[in-house]
Structure formats: structure tokens, C-alpha cells
Design an enzyme around this catalytic site. Sequence first.
Site, PDB file in Angstrom:
ATOM      1  N   SER A   1     -88.273  31.094  46.182  1.00 22.10           N
ATOM      2  CA  SER A   1     -89.300  32.110  46.400  1.00 22.10           C
ATOM      3  C   SER A   1     -88.787  33.538  46.506  1.00 22.10           C
ATOM      4  O   SER A   1     -89.560  34.481  46.345  1.00 22.10           O
ATOM      5  CB  SER A   1     -90.100  31.773  47.661  1.00 22.10           C
TER       6      SER A   1
ATOM      7  N   GLU B   1     -99.527  44.051  55.945  1.00 20.07           N
ATOM      8  CA  GLU B   1     -98.569  43.667  56.979  1.00 20.07           C
ATOM      9  C   GLU B   1     -97.338  43.087  56.290  1.00 20.07           C
ATOM     10  O   GLU B   1     -97.412  42.630  55.152  1.00 20.07           O
ATOM     11  CB  GLU B   1     -99.181  42.632  57.917  1.00 20.07           C
TER      12      GLU B   1
ATOM     13  N   LYS C   1     -94.057  37.487  46.064  1.00 24.79           N
ATOM     14  CA  LYS C   1     -95.095  38.318  46.672  1.00 24.79           C
ATOM     15  C   LYS C   1     -95.767  39.267  45.675  1.00 24.79           C
ATOM     16  O   LYS C   1     -96.935  39.619  45.843  1.00 24.79           O
ATOM     17  CB  LYS C   1     -94.498  39.125  47.822  1.00 24.79           C
TER      18      LYS C   1
END
Length: 561
Positions: free
Chosen positions: A456, A189, A167
Site C-alpha cells: 500500500s 485529516e 491514497k
Amino acid sequence: MATSGTASSFRTSVSASSRLTHLRSSPFKVPNFTPLPSSRSHSFSVSCTIAKDPTFLMAEAEKTKAAGSDPTLWKRPDSFGRFGKFGGKYVPETLMHALSELETAFYSLATDDDFQRELAGILKDYVGRESPLYFAERLTEHYRRENGEGPLIYLKREDLNHTGAHKINNAVAQALLAKRLGKKRIIAETGAGQHGVATATVCARFGLQCIIYMGAQDMERQALNVFRMRLLGAEVRGVHSGTATLKDATSEAIRDWVTNVETTHYILGSVAGPHPYPMMVRDFHAVIGKETRRQAMEKWGGKPDVLVACVGGGSNAMGLFHEFVDDTEVRMIGVEAAGFGLDSGKHAATLTKGDVGVLHGAMSYLLQDDDGQIIEPHSISAGLDYPGVGPEHSFLKDMGRAEYYSVTDEEALEAFKRVSRLEGIIPALETSHALAHLEKLCPTLPDGARVVLNFSGRGDKDVQTAIKYLELGLHWSTGPEHSFLKEMGRVEYYSVTDEEALEAFKRVSRLEGIIPALETSHALAHLEKLCPTLPDGARVVLNFSGRGDKDVQTAIKYLEV
């Protein structure tokens, strides 16, 4: 109301006073970033869907087929922000200028050498890229067949990035973009909290105001990430509407953006939402696939045979896939959350069980009933607990370029445990879904097939029971060489209190966007006494010996953030 020419086929869940607009404008037509006069709307639904009109969908499908089966001829997206029939801009009029401004800025910065150098430098020195392409030897051995054959498994270690997931790639780039636009207030969010942490981190790094919307249910199951966000200086706003999960957090973030569009940039966390977000977030994560191609050539002199990644909204998967879409010999596999099972009604397998509709500004596959109303998803993983998916994933599914499967909560938990014990790497529960699919995939692959799985995120946020509440890692005695160096006067030794260390823990988190271990915080605390005694320009190197994920529970007891 401006539409795409098919208004009669749309049946939305919004009132007449809160109409949506879908404008098809060239991304290059906005000459500058002059704000529009305020035009605020407070009563609209951002979770609208459209009724499924077979005539409209068949017509759009024919247009997509006309592009042919050659990926090099596909427009991803076209000038209207569509991937085939998917994508587009289904948003309130208030947001159209902001989206056009954002699109223009993105295209401009894509060829801006100064911006690209700054971004590359931060990704290298702050995020820690490039992330390794790691050969998972024991996992490979686990899937070796009785005759000794089997695939070779490599993990693209995005879990080693600063903040522990992919991210941060997108968050850093969008924060830099927001600064270029003069926006000093950031909203986002988050579901699993990793995007929220990444956004709070970059806001701390760049001195930006940060507000994170998070479902109340997700706040409970990701309490550590909530604390991390607050520690980094972000305001976390709990969302109690709906199921109090990622969908509802996204809706609240969009409502905020509509109200404060002149001053605020929305760092959307996935390849979802209205154009240009699916394209922009994908391109900011494309570094994953680019590195993978280069690393594969270095390691074995060729491309991967199979790419695997989990899919919620789909950003980590698109970051890996994008580089290889044109390489049709490379299989691309996305893995969704089957929750309690595909027939249970409690899952988040949007591409497997969904239908076409509009949610959060884009057309894509959704979990919806016959009336076009959202069916609430379920996943043990907060990051996959979303009823939609990025429009480009929907396009790749329909074109047959990517394959999509699903695994249950139970299968993901087994993979969580299996990979932790085989490789000594604790995966995030999102990543565990991709890892779980190896159980079905590996027996079908030829000997020596090279599988690259996008690892991830790390699983710290998912193993609260593993955190030692009071164990700081400090020792009662020191090594003999330290005693010798002290006696010889070669090294100076000082001490700081628990309170001073905790203040440094909080201070560095908010100033640098890096949460230190409490051990490291003791060294950081001494800077308060050391720095005033040093001459101008003296260069201090402090050994940042560990990150503070393990100490968050301890700090919660003493710090109010």
C-alpha cells in the site's frame, strides 16, 4: 432528534445542546445541490460512542444473519448506508444536507461518462495507474519449505503511484467531485501523512485551497510528510488535544466541516466516517481489486487464492477486497497493529479486541472501555494508530467473510527490514504489518497457492536516516558524449543557481502537485529563461528525471513553506 428507533439504547458523550442525528433517507431523494441556510454549531463532541446494549446488538445481528451466507445477496451498503448493523450517519444536523448532497453527486457521477473519462485519464497519466502486480521471487523463495513447496507471493505495487501510496486514488476522485459541487476549500485529516500529501497534491493540481489536520505527535514522527504538504501549498494545522494522533485530527477536521460546510469539502481518507464515505472511498479505491483480477487472469489465468492487506481505517484493504467479496473461494485477510502486544493495552487491533460503538459518525468496532469511552490506540505506524475501523470491515468480520489478525511493532519492523533486503523495495510501516503476517500465514498454505499482498505504500517517510542531507546527486564532471555534442554545437548547455533550482522545486510542487528531485529542479528552473524566447505553441518536453522525496530534508534547510 431523529434516530433509528433505538434511542433508548444510546448513551452518548455529548451534551443535550449538541445532539446527534441519524437519518435514514433514500440516497436518490435529493433533487439538487442548493445549500441550506447556515446553521452552525460550535460545541459538540464528534468522538462519541454508544453504550453496549446486548438486546439492541442481538436484534441487529439477527437482521444481518437473515441476509444469508451468500455474499451476492448482501447489501453493501443498504439504502440507509448500513453494512448489516454497522455504518449509518451519526452526525450533527448541520452536516446532514452536505452528506445527502455528496451522496447524490456520487451516484450521479458514477454514471457520468465525462467524469469517468476525466478520472480515468488522470489516474493513468498523473497517478501512474495501473500499478504492477509484481511476482516477489526472493520473498517467495524465503517462504519455501524444506521439501521445496510453498506459496507464490505477488505484490500489488500501490507504492509506485504518484505520492507513494494508494491514497492518491481517492484524493483525485474526491477533488474532482468537489469541483463539480463548486467547493473550492478542501480539508482532510492525516496520520502517517500519506493521505495529507495526496490531498495537498490534488489541491495543487486543481488549484484548491487545502487545510490538513494532523496530530502533533504524528507531525513529529512524520516531519518529512509535513514539509511535503506545506511545500505543495497546504496549511497543516497541528492538533494537540487528546493523544495528538489520527483520532484527534479527524475530530478537528469534522469540527471545521461543521463550521464551514457551505464552502468546504472534506476529503476523508479512509472507509470510515458517516455514509456515504465508507462506500464512496471504497469505490474510488476499487480500481486496486479490479486491476488485480485482470492482472491475475493475464499472469496465471485465474483468481488469487489469498488477499492480504494492512488495516487501520481500512481503505487499502477494501480497495483490494471489494472486487472479490462475492468470490467465496478467495480468502481475504486484514492485518491490524498489535503494538506492544494484544495484552499490553498498547495496540490498535480494533477488530481483534474491540467492541461495537459509534465514532466519527458511524457504528463500527472500537477500542473502548465498559463505559463506552475510547481507549487510546498505539502503533509504531502513524497510519494504523486509530481506535476504530471502517464499518464494512466490521461487517465482513461478523459475517465470517474476511479474517483479521494482528502483528506487533517488533514484527512489523523485522518485515520492514526483511522485505527491503530481499526485494529491494522499502515498504511503509503500515504495509510492513501485512508483510509481517506472511511469517504466520505462509507455512499454512498449500504448495503453489497464490497470495496477493497490497503493497500500500513506500517507506521513504519511515527512513529519515537514509536521506543524505547534502547530497544532491550532481556531478563534478560530465560524460564525454555531452562534451562532444557541445563542441559540435548540436546541444545547448546552460546553468542555473542553487537558489533558482530551489525556487523551481517549490514552484512546480505548488503548480502541478509533483515534487521534483533537486536535479530535475535545475532543468525546471531554466524554463524561466527559455519559455519567453519560444514561439506560441512550441512544445517543450522536459525529462522529469526523479521525484523529490530524497531531497526534502535538504530543502527544509533553505525553504520556508
